[in-house]
Structures are given as structure tokens and as C-alpha cells.
Design a protein around this motif. Structure first.
Motif, PDB file in Angstrom:
ATOM      1  N   ALA A 287       0.835  -1.197   0.000  1.00  0.00           N
ATOM      2  CA  ALA A 287       0.000   0.000   0.000  1.00  0.00           C
ATOM      3  C   ALA A 287       0.870   1.247   0.000  1.00  0.00           C
ATOM      4  O   ALA A 287       2.007   1.236   0.483  1.00  0.00           O
ATOM      5  CB  ALA A 287      -0.941   0.006   1.211  1.00  0.00           C
ATOM      6  N   HIS A 288       0.300   2.310  -0.552  1.00  0.00           N
ATOM      7  CA  HIS A 288       0.921   3.636  -0.513  1.00  0.00           C
ATOM      8  C   HIS A 288      -0.211   4.646  -0.419  1.00  0.00           C
ATOM      9  O   HIS A 288      -1.388   4.279  -0.492  1.00  0.00           O
ATOM     10  CB  HIS A 288       1.775   3.874  -1.760  1.00  0.00           C
ATOM     11  N   ASP A 289       0.124   5.935  -0.263  1.00  0.00           N
ATOM     12  CA  ASP A 289      -0.959   6.885  -0.030  1.00  0.00           C
ATOM     13  C   ASP A 289      -0.771   8.186  -0.783  1.00  0.00           C
ATOM     14  O   ASP A 289       0.168   8.356  -1.560  1.00  0.00           O
ATOM     15  CB  ASP A 289      -1.176   7.109   1.462  1.00  0.00           C
ATOM     16  N   SER A 290      -1.706   9.112  -0.523  1.00  0.00           N
ATOM     17  CA  SER A 290      -1.786  10.357  -1.283  1.00  0.00           C
ATOM     18  C   SER A 290      -0.930  11.470  -0.698  1.00  0.00           C
ATOM     19  O   SER A 290      -0.993  12.598  -1.176  1.00  0.00           O
ATOM     20  CB  SER A 290      -3.246  10.823  -1.350  1.00  0.00           C
ATOM     21  N   SER A 291      -0.149  11.192   0.332  1.00  0.00           N
ATOM     22  CA  SER A 291       0.722  12.222   0.898  1.00  0.00           C
ATOM     23  C   SER A 291       1.677  12.747  -0.160  1.00  0.00           C
ATOM     24  O   SER A 291       2.160  11.994  -1.010  1.00  0.00           O
ATOM     25  CB  SER A 291       1.547  11.651   2.055  1.00  0.00           C
ATOM     26  N   ASN A 292       1.944  14.040  -0.121  1.00  0.00           N
ATOM     27  CA  ASN A 292       2.995  14.577  -0.986  1.00  0.00           C
ATOM     28  C   ASN A 292       4.341  13.947  -0.630  1.00  0.00           C
ATOM     29  O   ASN A 292       5.162  13.689  -1.488  1.00  0.00           O
ATOM     30  CB  ASN A 292       3.062  16.105  -0.833  1.00  0.00           C
ATOM     31  N   VAL A 293       4.555  13.707   0.675  1.00  0.00           N
ATOM     32  CA  VAL A 293       5.715  12.960   1.150  1.00  0.00           C
ATOM     33  C   VAL A 293       5.193  11.552   1.450  1.00  0.00           C
ATOM     34  O   VAL A 293       4.777  11.253   2.558  1.00  0.00           O
ATOM     35  CB  VAL A 293       6.347  13.613   2.387  1.00  0.00           C
ATOM     36  N   VAL A 294       5.191  10.703   0.445  1.00  0.00           N
ATOM     37  CA  VAL A 294       4.407   9.473   0.439  1.00  0.00           C
ATOM     38  C   VAL A 294       4.838   8.480   1.521  1.00  0.00           C
ATOM     39  O   VAL A 294       6.024   8.368   1.843  1.00  0.00           O
ATOM     40  CB  VAL A 294       4.475   8.810  -0.949  1.00  0.00           C
ATOM     41  N   ASN A 295       3.855   7.776   2.092  1.00  0.00           N
ATOM     42  CA  ASN A 295       4.106   6.633   2.957  1.00  0.00           C
ATOM     43  C   ASN A 295       3.814   5.365   2.169  1.00  0.00           C
ATOM     44  O   ASN A 295       2.888   5.328   1.352  1.00  0.00           O
ATOM     45  CB  ASN A 295       3.185   6.682   4.184  1.00  0.00           C
ATOM     46  N   TYR A 296       4.577   4.314   2.419  1.00  0.00           N
ATOM     47  CA  TYR A 296       4.338   3.047   1.730  1.00  0.00           C
ATOM     48  C   TYR A 296       4.675   1.905   2.686  1.00  0.00           C
ATOM     49  O   TYR A 296       5.563   2.029   3.535  1.00  0.00           O
ATOM     50  CB  TYR A 296       5.151   2.949   0.433  1.00  0.00           C
ATOM     51  N   PHE A 297       3.960   0.785   2.536  1.00  0.00           N
ATOM     52  CA  PHE A 297       4.140  -0.287   3.511  1.00  0.00           C
ATOM     53  C   PHE A 297       3.600  -1.603   2.961  1.00  0.00           C
ATOM     54  O   PHE A 297       2.781  -1.640   2.036  1.00  0.00           O
ATOM     55  CB  PHE A 297       3.446   0.070   4.833  1.00  0.00           C
ATOM     56  N   ARG A 298       4.102  -2.694   3.562  1.00  0.00           N
ATOM     57  CA  ARG A 298       3.677  -4.048   3.212  1.00  0.00           C
ATOM     58  C   ARG A 298       4.330  -5.001   4.219  1.00  0.00           C
ATOM     59  O   ARG A 298       5.134  -4.573   5.064  1.00  0.00           O
ATOM     60  CB  ARG A 298       4.101  -4.423   1.789  1.00  0.00           C
ATOM     61  N   PHE A 299       4.003  -6.280   4.096  1.00  0.00           N
ATOM     62  CA  PHE A 299       4.630  -7.290   4.933  1.00  0.00           C
ATOM     63  C   PHE A 299       5.678  -8.070   4.142  1.00  0.00           C
ATOM     64  O   PHE A 299       5.535  -8.282   2.937  1.00  0.00           O
ATOM     65  CB  PHE A 299       3.589  -8.270   5.487  1.00  0.00           C
ATOM     66  N   GLU A 300       6.723  -8.475   4.836  1.00  0.00           N
ATOM     67  CA  GLU A 300       7.765  -9.337   4.271  1.00  0.00           C
ATOM     68  C   GLU A 300       8.190 -10.300   5.372  1.00  0.00           C
ATOM     69  O   GLU A 300       8.708  -9.875   6.416  1.00  0.00           O
ATOM     70  CB  GLU A 300       8.966  -8.508   3.795  1.00  0.00           C
ATOM     71  N   ASP A 301       7.946 -11.580   5.168  1.00  0.00           N
ATOM     72  CA  ASP A 301       8.336 -12.611   6.136  1.00  0.00           C
ATOM     73  C   ASP A 301       7.801 -12.340   7.541  1.00  0.00           C
ATOM     74  O   ASP A 301       8.476 -12.563   8.547  1.00  0.00           O
ATOM     75  CB  ASP A 301       9.868 -12.736   6.205  1.00  0.00           C
ATOM     76  N   GLY A 302       6.570 -11.850   7.626  1.00  0.00           N
ATOM     77  CA  GLY A 302       5.967 -11.607   8.928  1.00  0.00           C
ATOM     78  C   GLY A 302       6.386 -10.322   9.602  1.00  0.00           C
ATOM     79  O   GLY A 302       5.965 -10.044  10.730  1.00  0.00           O
ATOM     80  N   ARG A 303       7.215  -9.522   8.934  1.00  0.00           N
ATOM     81  CA  ARG A 303       7.616  -8.213   9.447  1.00  0.00           C
ATOM     82  C   ARG A 303       6.886  -7.124   8.652  1.00  0.00           C
ATOM     83  O   ARG A 303       6.662  -7.266   7.449  1.00  0.00           O
ATOM     84  CB  ARG A 303       9.130  -8.000   9.318  1.00  0.00           C
TER      85      ARG A 303
END
Length: 434
Positions: A287-303
Motif C-alpha cells: 500500500a501507498h498513499d496520497s501524501s505529498n511525502v508518500v508513505n508506503y508499507f507491506r509485509f515481508e516474512d511476517g515483518r
């Protein structure tokens, strides 16, 4: 400006990312010494350079790749792993500036880019574990009308039916942050482990006959036929030169440096989470978002991997994780008390319009860069497109060259100061909700 190649990292060493702890890193390859000859010399051993090299080698051309650090060391091996649809700008934005027919060609390139990533990953790096699903979150309920309109445009005029707009509670049931007011889920996009992917590309390129030289920074390119590419200890004479360094490219071609500026982004990887904590995402998506200074995130190996831009300088902050962690907890209060086990940063190339800059520097010197944080798929396709242009099929290169773009106001002068002011402006806009 200090060279981004050495400003924040130790020479020849991969960053201490979570990705780097999950792979067996290959031994360092030899540096270039003396003179080599090749049909094509490529500067940069990331996605763009390696896909170009693999494509050309499979067509029977001799290829030399030069990297100032290690293959996969730069943004290609340390990014958020998100494979997105389209360009950084929406199709409605592009249509308003270049017209629908050309915008449709530009969209098709991005669709081909995602397909290329899926194919390359399946063939050369199945361990990168590509998974579908990419969500976009917006902070204002007023944005939902625009989300719906863009999805309808893509369905009606581009035949793209993979995006589902999600209002209010529907989106928050998928991405469980109280800050998001709406968004969409794109099942035609996805995510993977970026370092495993790029290391697989390097293995495939070498198996096809590509010669990769590491710790071989290019200092000068002398135009001509052949062109001469020079490092501190050697040189390559080549019929064509492809520039594939993106945010880490040294200032060896002023036309490229004036259009593409490096900025930093940072990622934190949490400790392994419990099943309850992992419910912050209802599905295994990114996922990512509409921030001008964008945030992005996901899971990898349970982290949980949480990323964004966190400072105004090209120098990494001493504690790059603190700002990231604060933002993560603001977005996901249910993760309060969860620590970061790893934090790392890297440089990416951005342009004034946040669209790639495709530049024919000389008749036999090509560059595509400036993916502006939207580059995993686009960088791979850019390598394929530059390889096509070398082979005399420049149609898709010429389409990308028509993406709106312009040099930064002061070119390469005061670029770092310009970047700092721009980042402060974007943060202010985020706080004001504009």
C-alpha cells in the motif's frame, strides 16, 4: 554536492537492510582494468541496466555493465518492493497534456512493464515471491469522487478492470488505519522482494554472456562512434552507451543531471509480528498513499515494512528510524510498542513532473531515469526499451520521450538546497491537507 554513491554508504558494502539479511550475497566481482570492447556499454547494474543487458545479450550482442558499487546495490536492491500501475501521474492528468491517443500508448507501456516484472521474476528470481495487490489510500473523503472517476476512465478507455474503489469503512477494513478516508485496491499491481529480484537478474545476465564489472565508477564518456567510457582504471569502447544509474548516476552527462535529482527515502522493518498485529492489512498486499511525502508499507516474512521520506538533506540522519516509527504509529496505533529491528535508506531519482526522463544524449547514447518512486516496473521496462532502441526499434523510446518534463530551475546548481525547500513545502501541504 557530494556524490550520492559514497555519501551515506560504505564502498562496496550493501546497506544493512532486512533484505540483505535474507540472501546469500554474491562475492564481489572484479573491477574494470585496461580496455574492453563491446557492442553496448551500460552504466549501472540495477533493474534498468540489467534488463537492458539481458535483453541485448539474448539478441546476440556483446555487453559490458559498469557499476560504481555492486550489482543491485542501489535503489534496485533496497526499495519498497511495490510494482505499481501506470505512471506517477494519473491517466486523466496525462490525457489533459498529451491527448488520449498518446496517453493510451504511455499506459500500455506501463502494462507491459508489470507483465515484464512478473515474467522476469518467474523465470529468473522466483524466490522474490511476487504477490498481487496494491492499495492506494487517501486522507479526504472528498477524494473518493476522483478515485471513482479515474477507475471509470481506465475501464472505459483503457480496458483496465483491476481497480476497485473503496469508500470509508470499506477501505479501512482493508488497510486498518484510522487516518484513511477512502482509496482503491489494484489487483493488477503487486509487490516482491526487490533485492532477491535484482540479484536474480544479475545471475541471468551473466549466464547470457554479459560482463559485469563492479567498483568501476564512470568518470567520463567521450562521444563518438565508438563511444569511449572511462573509469579510473580502465575504459570501454562501445558502439552504444546506455545510462542506467538513476539517482546514483554521477554527473557525467549535464542533460541528464539537469532533469534528474536524487532524493532519499527510508524504510523500517519491524520485529516479527503476531497474527493479531498483522491484521493491520487484511490481505497480503502492499500500500501507498496520497501524501505529498508518500508513505508506503507491506509485509515481508511476517515483518511490517514501513517507508517514506524523512529528511531534507541528501545526508542520512543519524537516527533515520525515529521519524519513520513515529509516522507508523500515528497511522497504525495498534502497532504501538512494536520496534524496528532494521532501518535503512537509499537515493532515488526524481524529475520536476515526477515522470521518467527519456533522453537521447547523443545518437548512440541513451538515458532513461527519474522514476520518482514509481520505478520498479518502469525501470525494468526502460531497460527493455533502451535495448530495443539499440536494435533499431525506437518506437517505445520515442513515446516515453514525449512524457511531460523540464529541467530543474537551476539545473545542477544548488540542487540539494532546492530539494530541501521542496520537501519542506510538501510536508507543509500534507499538514494543511492540500
Amino acid at each position: 554536492m557530494t556524490n550520492a554513491l559514497y555519501r551515506n554508504d560504505r564502498a562496496g558494502q550493501f546497506p544493512k537492510s532486512y533484505y540483505a539479511t535474507t540472501v546469500d550475497l554474491p562475492p564481489e566481482r572484479a573491477a574494470l582494468h585496461g580496455e574492453e570492447r563491446a557492442d553496448v556499454c551500460i552504466v549501472g547494474a540495477g533493474y534498468t541496466g540489467l534488463v537492458a543487458a539481458l535483453t541485448l545479450a539474448e539478441r546476440g550482442l556483446s555487453v559490458v555493465v559498469l557499476d560504481a558499487q555492486r550489482a543491485g546495490w542501489g535503489a534496485s536492491g533496497r526499495n519498497g518492493g511495490q510494482v505499481g500501475s501506470g505512471h506517477h501521474k494519473s491517466q486523466s492528468w496525462l490525457e489533459a497534456r498529451v491527448g488520449r491517443p498518446l496517453a493510451q500508448q504511455m499506459w500500455q507501456i506501463t502494462e507491459d512493464a508489470k507483465a515484464l516484472v512478473r515474467d522476469l521474476s518467474a523465470r529468473h528470481a522466483p524466490e522474490a515471491n511476487y504477490r498481487p495487490g496494491n492499495a492506494y489510500g487517501a486522507y479526504s473523503a472528498n477524494d473518493f469522487r476522483g478515485v471513482e472517476a479515474e477507475a471509470e476512465l481506465l475501464l472505459q478507455y483503457y480496458g483496465y478492470d483491476q481497480i476497485t474503489p473503496l469508500a470509508g469503512d470499506d477501505f479501512r477494513a482493508l488497510v486498518k488505519s484510522p487516518l484513511y478516508a477512502c482509496g482503491h485496491l489494484d489487483r493488477g499491481a503487486g509487490h516482491l522482494n526487490p533485492l532477491r529480484f535484482v540479484l536474480g537478474l544479475a545471475r541471468a545476465a551473466e549466464a547470457a554472456g554479459v560482463r559485469i564489472f563492479e567498483r568501476s565508477e564512470v568518470h567520463r564518456i567521450t562521444h563518438g562512434d565508438p563511444a569511449l567510457v572511462q573509469t579510473s582504471r580502465g575504459r570501454v569502447r562501445a558502439g552504444h552507451v546506455l545510462l542506467a544509474g538513476n539517482g546514483y548516476l554521477p554527473r557525467i552527462e549535464p542533460r541528464v543531471s539537469a532533469r534528474v535529482m536524487p532524493i532519499n527515502s527510508f524504510i523500517g522493518a519491524t520485529e516479527p509480528l503476531t497474527d493479531r498485529q498483522r491484521e493491520v492489512l487484511a490481505e497480503d498486499i502492499c500500500a501507498h498513499d496520497s501524501s505529498n511525502v508518500v508513505n508506503y508499507f507491506r509485509f515481508e516474512d511476517g515483518r511490517f515494512l514501513f517507508g517514506g521520506r524523512a529528511n531534507y538533506s541528501l545526508t542520512f540522519p543519524k537516527d533515520m528510524g525515529s521519524t519513520l516509527h513515529k509516522r507508523m504509529i500515528q497511522m497504525f496505533p495498534q502497532l504501538a510498542g512494536v520496534r524496528f529491528d532494521y532501518t535503512w535508506g537509499g537515493s532515488l531519482g526524481v524529475t520536476m513532473t515526477r515522470l521518467p526522463a527519456a533522453i537521447r544524449v547523443a545518437p548512440n547514447v541513451l538515458s532513461i531515469s527519474g522514476y520518482s518512486g514509481h520505478g520498479l516496473a518502469l525501470s525494468c521496462m526502460s531497460g527493455r526499451i533502451m535495448a530495443e532502441a539499440v536494435a533499431g526499434q525506437a518506437g517505445r523510446f520515442d513515446v516515453l520521450a514525449q512524457l511531460p518534463g523540464r529541467p530543474f530551475p537551476l539545473g545542477t546548481v544548488l540542487q540539494e538546497q532546492t530539494m530541501g525547500l521542496a520537501m519542506m513545502w510538501f510536508r507543509m501541504r500534507d499538514k494543511l491537507g492540500i
